[in-house]
Structures are given as C-alpha cells and as structure tokens.
Design an enzyme around this catalytic site. Structure first.
Site, PDB file in Angstrom:
ATOM      1  N   GLU A   1      15.873 -32.752 -26.843  1.00  0.00           N
ATOM      2  CA  GLU A   1      15.109 -33.465 -27.855  1.00  0.00           C
ATOM      3  C   GLU A   1      15.869 -33.714 -29.297  1.00  0.00           C
ATOM      4  OE1 GLU A   1      11.932 -30.415 -28.833  1.00  0.00           O
ATOM      5  OE2 GLU A   1      13.468 -28.967 -28.947  1.00  0.00           O
TER       6      GLU A   1
ATOM      7  N   ASP B   1       9.942 -34.411 -30.777  1.00  0.00           N
ATOM      8  CA  ASP B   1      11.134 -34.319 -31.720  1.00  0.00           C
ATOM      9  C   ASP B   1      12.124 -35.062 -31.459  1.00  0.00           C
ATOM     10  OD1 ASP B   1      10.976 -32.047 -33.296  1.00  0.00           O
ATOM     11  OD2 ASP B   1      10.695 -30.674 -31.617  1.00  0.00           O
TER      12      ASP B   1
ATOM     13  N   HIS C   1       6.088 -22.730 -32.356  1.00  0.00           N
ATOM     14  CA  HIS C   1       5.112 -23.438 -33.013  1.00  0.00           C
ATOM     15  C   HIS C   1       3.812 -22.779 -32.667  1.00  0.00           C
ATOM     16  CE1 HIS C   1       7.785 -26.601 -34.476  1.00  0.00           C
ATOM     17  NE2 HIS C   1       8.001 -26.845 -33.454  1.00  0.00           N
TER      18      HIS C   1
END
Ligand code: 3PY
Length: 252
Positions: A150, A176, A46
């Site tokens: 996650e 997440d 990200h």
C-alpha cells in the site's frame, strides 16, 4: 491443525472475509452466523480493538469456523508475537515497503531456527482444539504471514517482496495505496499498481488479496483474479444501514 483459510486457499476456494473494528464478540458472532466467511480481520491498526481484545475475538471467530487474522498496528516484533500468542491463524502487517521488510516480518512470525518468534503460546492450543505439542509442531507451516502492499516503495519492490520465502499473502490496502501514490482512487495509475501486485503475487505462487468496501467490488476483484477479498467493515455497515432506514422516516 491447518487453519480454515489456509486449507481453503490451498484447494483454490476464495478467501471471503470481513473487517472487524469493534471490540466484543457480539458483532463477529452475528456476522459469522451467516456461514459465508472463512476469515475475519481483527483490526488493531485502526478502530477500537486493542491486544486485550484479541483472545476473546480469536476464540469466537475460530469457534465459528473462520480464521481470525489480526492486523497489528505496526511491523514490530513484540506486536506480531502478542497477536500470534492469542491463537490468531495469521497476522497482517501494514505498509510492507521492501523484501527486507518482508523477511523481517516472516522471521518475527516463525519459531527458531527459521525465525525469532518468542515462545509463550499458552492460549493457542485451545483455539485450535489441539495439544500444545501439536500447536508448536504446526505453527510455522500453518499460520499465515500476510503483508500489506500500500505504498510507492511497496509497489516498486513488489516482485522481490512476493518472492520472500515464508510469506503467504500480499494484501492490497487500496485506500492507503491511492493516498501514498498521490493518485486518484480507481484511476489508471491506481489500478495499474493493483494489477502489478496481483501479477507479482501469482508469479511467485502467493495469494493475492485486496480490501473491498462492498460485495459488488469484491466480486469484481475475484473475477479479476484475486484469491482473497474482504466484503465489508462492521462499523461502516452499521452506519450505512441505520442511515438507510432513517431515510424512510425523514424522507431524505
Ligand atoms: C487500505 O485500504 O488502505 C487498507 O489498509 C484497508 O482498509
């Protein structure tokens, strides 16, 4: 040449790091000048960083005494290879669901005969301040293989994942994790999955790590038994501090 982070974890010092989402070296250099960190996460999953930014970020972080860890966008062999070839001290991969995933990631991260990492470390020796032969000889042992737990499957399979040889760190992505489990952040099921992952990592002799949004949360996680935490995200810190200063002049 061992990595700063691996050395510290080996001598039971906690891994204290931060999340870097901004390209360019000014932010990492400013944060690292505090002297309190032994790792920085260079986030290419990200945020704004791409693999073109790896080289200068890795060089800056390592020259300031911390281990640059790159989070690649996905668990692809070529992505892990390009991250390691920049001289990263370790790679983090998102969404490890199974022991099979973990074995694949380890294989992508190590040279033959252990794994399948392609050979092209032209830019790595300067990052470690060693000759090429020394980098080659130490790479498999010294570079950290970090997988994120996650997902529902990741938590279900976490004991088997933790036992995979060559894996160093199980790193929980709590945001997440809550979304993938479909449970409230911080609720009982969420914390249960976090505790299960912590226990599985330690039972297998692996490092247990978790993303934290701030230092208070990070301190609690260290007290809970985690070995490695992040304490903040660069872009979030900027936004929060500007907002805080603005309230002095706007009054709200
Ligand atoms: C998560 O919390 O999901 C992460 O991966 C860290 O940002």
């Amino acid at each position: 040449a061992k990595t700063f982070l691996k050395n510290d974890l080996g001598s039971k010092k906690p891994g204290i790091g931060f999340w870097c989402t901004l390209p360019g070296t000014s932010t990492v250099a400013t944060v690292l000048s505090t002297g309190g960190f032994n790792w920085a996460l260079i986030d290419a999953e990200h945020g704004q960083i791409t693999d073109k930014d790896y080289f200068e970020l890795v060089t800056t972080v390592s020259s300031l005494g911390a281990s640059p860890i790159i989070r690649v966008p996905w668990t692809e062999e070529w992505m892990i290879k390009r991250a390691l070839d920049s001289g990263a001290h370790g790679v983090m991969t998102p969404m490890c669901h199974s022991a099979e995933d973990a074995r694949k990631i380890v294989s992508f991260s190590k040279y033959p005969p252990i794994g399948t990492r392609g050979y092209g470390p032209m830019f790595c020796p300067p990052v470690f301040n060693v000759k090429g032969s020394e980098y080659d000889a130490g790479a498999d042992d010294n570079l950290l293989v970090i997988v994120q737990i996650e997902s529902k499957q990741g938590v279900a399979n976490v004991e088997e994942i933790a036992k995979v040889e060559g894996l160093d760190v199980l790193f929980i992505g709590p945001f997440d994790l809550a979304k993938q489990l479909g449970v409230p952040f911080g609720g009982e099921e969420h914390e249960g999955a976090i505790s299960k992952t912590l226990a599985a990592a330690h039972a297998a002799g692996k490092t247990a790590a978790i993303f934290c949004s701030n230092g208070q949360i990070a301190k609690k996680r260290l007290d809970q038994g985690f070995d490695m935490v992040s304490i903040a995200v660069d872009s979030a810190c900027l936004a929060a501090e500007f907002e805080r200063q603005l309230t002095y002049v706007t009054g709200n």
